[in-house]
Structures are given as structure tokens and as C-alpha cells.
Design a protein around this motif. Structure first.
Motif, PDB file in Angstrom:
ATOM      1  N   LEU A   1     -30.063   5.965  10.430  1.00 49.58           N
ATOM      2  CA  LEU A   1     -31.009   6.326  11.533  1.00 49.58           C
ATOM      3  C   LEU A   1     -32.293   5.192  11.343  1.00 49.58           C
ATOM      4  O   LEU A   1     -32.948   4.893  12.400  1.00 49.58           O
ATOM      5  CB  LEU A   1     -31.491   7.767  11.285  1.00 49.58           C
ATOM      6  CG  LEU A   1     -30.511   8.925  11.730  1.00 49.58           C
ATOM      7  CD1 LEU A   1     -31.187  10.322  11.285  1.00 49.58           C
ATOM      8  CD2 LEU A   1     -30.189   8.840  13.443  1.00 49.58           C
ATOM      9  N   THR A   2     -32.570   4.943  10.190  1.00 54.23           N
ATOM     10  CA  THR A   2     -33.686   4.084  10.089  1.00 54.23           C
ATOM     11  C   THR A   2     -33.552   2.575  10.435  1.00 54.23           C
ATOM     12  O   THR A   2     -34.105   1.754  11.309  1.00 54.23           O
ATOM     13  CB  THR A   2     -34.222   3.797   8.477  1.00 54.23           C
ATOM     14  OG1 THR A   2     -34.342   5.088   8.035  1.00 54.23           O
ATOM     15  CG2 THR A   2     -35.268   2.990   8.257  1.00 54.23           C
TER      16      THR A   2
ATOM     17  N   TRP B   1     -26.673  12.542  14.685  1.00 50.21           N
ATOM     18  CA  TRP B   1     -27.909  12.796  15.056  1.00 50.21           C
ATOM     19  C   TRP B   1     -27.843  13.616  16.570  1.00 50.21           C
ATOM     20  O   TRP B   1     -28.419  14.592  16.864  1.00 50.21           O
ATOM     21  CB  TRP B   1     -28.789  11.724  15.215  1.00 50.21           C
ATOM     22  CG  TRP B   1     -30.369  11.851  15.578  1.00 50.21           C
ATOM     23  CD1 TRP B   1     -31.178  12.489  14.913  1.00 50.21           C
ATOM     24  CD2 TRP B   1     -30.755  11.973  16.800  1.00 50.21           C
ATOM     25  NE1 TRP B   1     -32.216  12.923  15.484  1.00 50.21           N
ATOM     26  CE2 TRP B   1     -32.023  12.471  16.818  1.00 50.21           C
ATOM     27  CE3 TRP B   1     -30.267  11.593  18.183  1.00 50.21           C
ATOM     28  CZ2 TRP B   1     -32.789  12.577  18.083  1.00 50.21           C
ATOM     29  CZ3 TRP B   1     -31.026  11.673  19.163  1.00 50.21           C
ATOM     30  CH2 TRP B   1     -32.385  12.206  18.978  1.00 50.21           C
TER      31      TRP B   1
ATOM     32  N   SER C   1     -25.237   2.647  11.549  1.00 51.72           N
ATOM     33  CA  SER C   1     -26.251   3.222  12.563  1.00 51.72           C
ATOM     34  C   SER C   1     -25.388   4.032  13.707  1.00 51.72           C
ATOM     35  O   SER C   1     -26.043   4.942  14.188  1.00 51.72           O
ATOM     36  CB  SER C   1     -26.981   1.857  13.326  1.00 51.72           C
ATOM     37  OG  SER C   1     -27.693   1.359  12.595  1.00 51.72           O
TER      38      SER C   1
ATOM     39  N   TYR D   1     -26.895   8.635   5.896  1.00 48.55           N
ATOM     40  CA  TYR D   1     -27.426   9.016   7.121  1.00 48.55           C
ATOM     41  C   TYR D   1     -28.780   8.594   7.702  1.00 48.55           C
ATOM     42  O   TYR D   1     -29.212   8.124   8.510  1.00 48.55           O
ATOM     43  CB  TYR D   1     -27.128  10.596   7.188  1.00 48.55           C
ATOM     44  CG  TYR D   1     -27.621  11.326   8.540  1.00 48.55           C
ATOM     45  CD1 TYR D   1     -27.169  11.200   9.946  1.00 48.55           C
ATOM     46  CD2 TYR D   1     -28.856  12.029   8.561  1.00 48.55           C
ATOM     47  CE1 TYR D   1     -27.810  11.858  11.024  1.00 48.55           C
ATOM     48  CE2 TYR D   1     -29.385  12.724   9.603  1.00 48.55           C
ATOM     49  CZ  TYR D   1     -28.854  12.511  10.783  1.00 48.55           C
ATOM     50  OH  TYR D   1     -29.329  13.052  11.962  1.00 48.55           O
TER      51      TYR D   1
ATOM     52  N   ALA E   1     -24.469   7.400  12.145  1.00 46.36           N
ATOM     53  CA  ALA E   1     -25.630   8.190  11.970  1.00 46.36           C
ATOM     54  C   ALA E   1     -26.305   8.625  13.313  1.00 46.36           C
ATOM     55  O   ALA E   1     -26.629   9.945  13.553  1.00 46.36           O
ATOM     56  CB  ALA E   1     -26.852   7.281  11.378  1.00 46.36           C
ATOM     57  N   LEU E   2     -26.253   7.995  14.424  1.00 43.33           N
ATOM     58  CA  LEU E   2     -26.489   8.084  15.714  1.00 43.33           C
ATOM     59  C   LEU E   2     -25.698   9.203  16.253  1.00 43.33           C
ATOM     60  O   LEU E   2     -26.089  10.232  17.022  1.00 43.33           O
ATOM     61  CB  LEU E   2     -26.698   7.109  16.722  1.00 43.33           C
ATOM     62  CG  LEU E   2     -28.005   6.228  16.590  1.00 43.33           C
ATOM     63  CD1 LEU E   2     -27.986   5.020  17.258  1.00 43.33           C
ATOM     64  CD2 LEU E   2     -29.334   7.177  16.715  1.00 43.33           C
TER      65      LEU E   2
ATOM     66  N   ARG F   1     -34.141   6.230  19.369  1.00 38.94           N
ATOM     67  CA  ARG F   1     -33.117   7.342  19.771  1.00 38.94           C
ATOM     68  C   ARG F   1     -32.670   7.186  21.080  1.00 38.94           C
ATOM     69  O   ARG F   1     -33.433   6.965  21.925  1.00 38.94           O
ATOM     70  CB  ARG F   1     -33.598   8.638  19.255  1.00 38.94           C
ATOM     71  CG  ARG F   1     -33.850   8.692  17.683  1.00 38.94           C
ATOM     72  CD  ARG F   1     -32.956   8.714  16.690  1.00 38.94           C
ATOM     73  NE  ARG F   1     -33.295   8.934  15.467  1.00 38.94           N
ATOM     74  CZ  ARG F   1     -33.998   8.014  14.709  1.00 38.94           C
ATOM     75  NH1 ARG F   1     -33.980   6.792  14.823  1.00 38.94           N
ATOM     76  NH2 ARG F   1     -34.462   8.358  13.331  1.00 38.94           N
TER      77      ARG F   1
END
Length: 151
Positions: free
Chosen positions: A30-31, A116, A109, A26, A112-113, A36
Motif C-alpha cells: 500500500l505504501t 484493500w 502493490s 500488505y 495490496a490494492l 488509492r
């Protein structure tokens, strides 16, 4: 240290690594995502969302629950909540606006987004942003009322 002690330490380290893997993936996702997405301002509309599905009591997704879904047959049979579907759409739209990436990086990604967004935005912000990004129109084009999705 004896061989048995080293074996137990190895097992504990292996179990800890497996337990931490979803969280580490995760953070890596995000990295790898550049920035975002930002929630939309309140979209003026009488409709709260694309569908009439209830949005109260929604539990945000976390990396461990997301991975656990793949191992729980009962959860796999359930419909994905509309909030998560909209968050996934928002994450995809955000990534489409970035330079091209390889597929593994893009999927990591995107996942993860999505996680998030469900954890940091309210359901109203997700619905408003999805409406602004034309998710509702795209979703209605793909669905036939009372029937399966078009392909």
C-alpha cells in the motif's frame, strides 16, 4: 541467560515474524502504490455486475487468507469470486496510470490494492467501477460461452 532460553526466544521471535509477514507485506504494498483508486459513481445500468454470480455473503480478503490460499489445495481448486477478479482489474488499472515500476513492486502493490479494495468498497462499488473501467467488455472478449478462455 542460558542457551536453551535464548533458543526459545529466537524461535518465538521467528514464529512471530513469520506470522506478521503477510500484514507487513500488505502495508508495504500500500505504501509503494501512489494513492488509492476511487470508486465510480453509480453507473446507470440494469445489470448489477458483469456476470450473474451472486454477490451476497462475500467475505473480503485479508493478507493472511490471501497467503493461506497458496497452501490449501482445496481452495486453489475453487474459482476465484468475480468480486475479487474485478477488484484485481481495478487495482491493475490504477497502477497502469502511474509511472513504471519494477515487477516485484508492481505485483506487491497490485495485490495490496486488490485486498484493500475488497475490504473498503462494497460489492456494488466494485461492480460499478469495474463496469466503468470496461472490465466486463474485456472479460467477455476473453471468454467463449461454455468453453475455456481464449488465449
Amino acid at each position: 541467560m542460558r542457551a536453551a532460553g535464548k533458543a526459545w526466544i529466537s524461535v518465538v521471535v521467528l514464529i512471530a515474524g513469520i506470522a506478521l509477514l503477510p500484514g507487513l507485506l500488505y502495508l508495504l504494498g500500500l505504501t509503494l502504490a501512489e494513492g488509492r483508486p476511487q470508486p465510480a459513481d453509480r453507473v446507470p445500468s440494469g445489470v448489477a455486475a458483469c456476470t450473474s454470480e451472486p454477490r451476497t455473503g462475500y467475505q473480503p480478503v485479508d493478507p493472511w487468507r490471501f497467503i493461506a490460499r497458496f497452501f490449501d489445495k482445496d481452495v486453489m481448486k475453487k474459482k476465484v469470486p468475480e468480486v475479487e477478479r474485478e477488484a484485481f482489474w481495478i487495482a491493475r488499472r490504477h497502477l497502469w496510470r502511474q509511472p513504471q515500476q519494477d515487477m516485484l513492486r508492481w505485483h506487491l502493490s497490485s495485490t495490496a490494492l486488490t485486498i484493500w479494495i475488497t475490504r473498503h468498497w462494497s460489492t456494488a462499488q466494485i461492480a460499478d467501477t469495474a463496469r466503468k473501467e470496461d472490465f466486463c467488455r474485456a472479460w467477455s472478449k476473453r471468454r467463449v460461452p461454455g468453453g475455456p478462455m481464449r488465449r
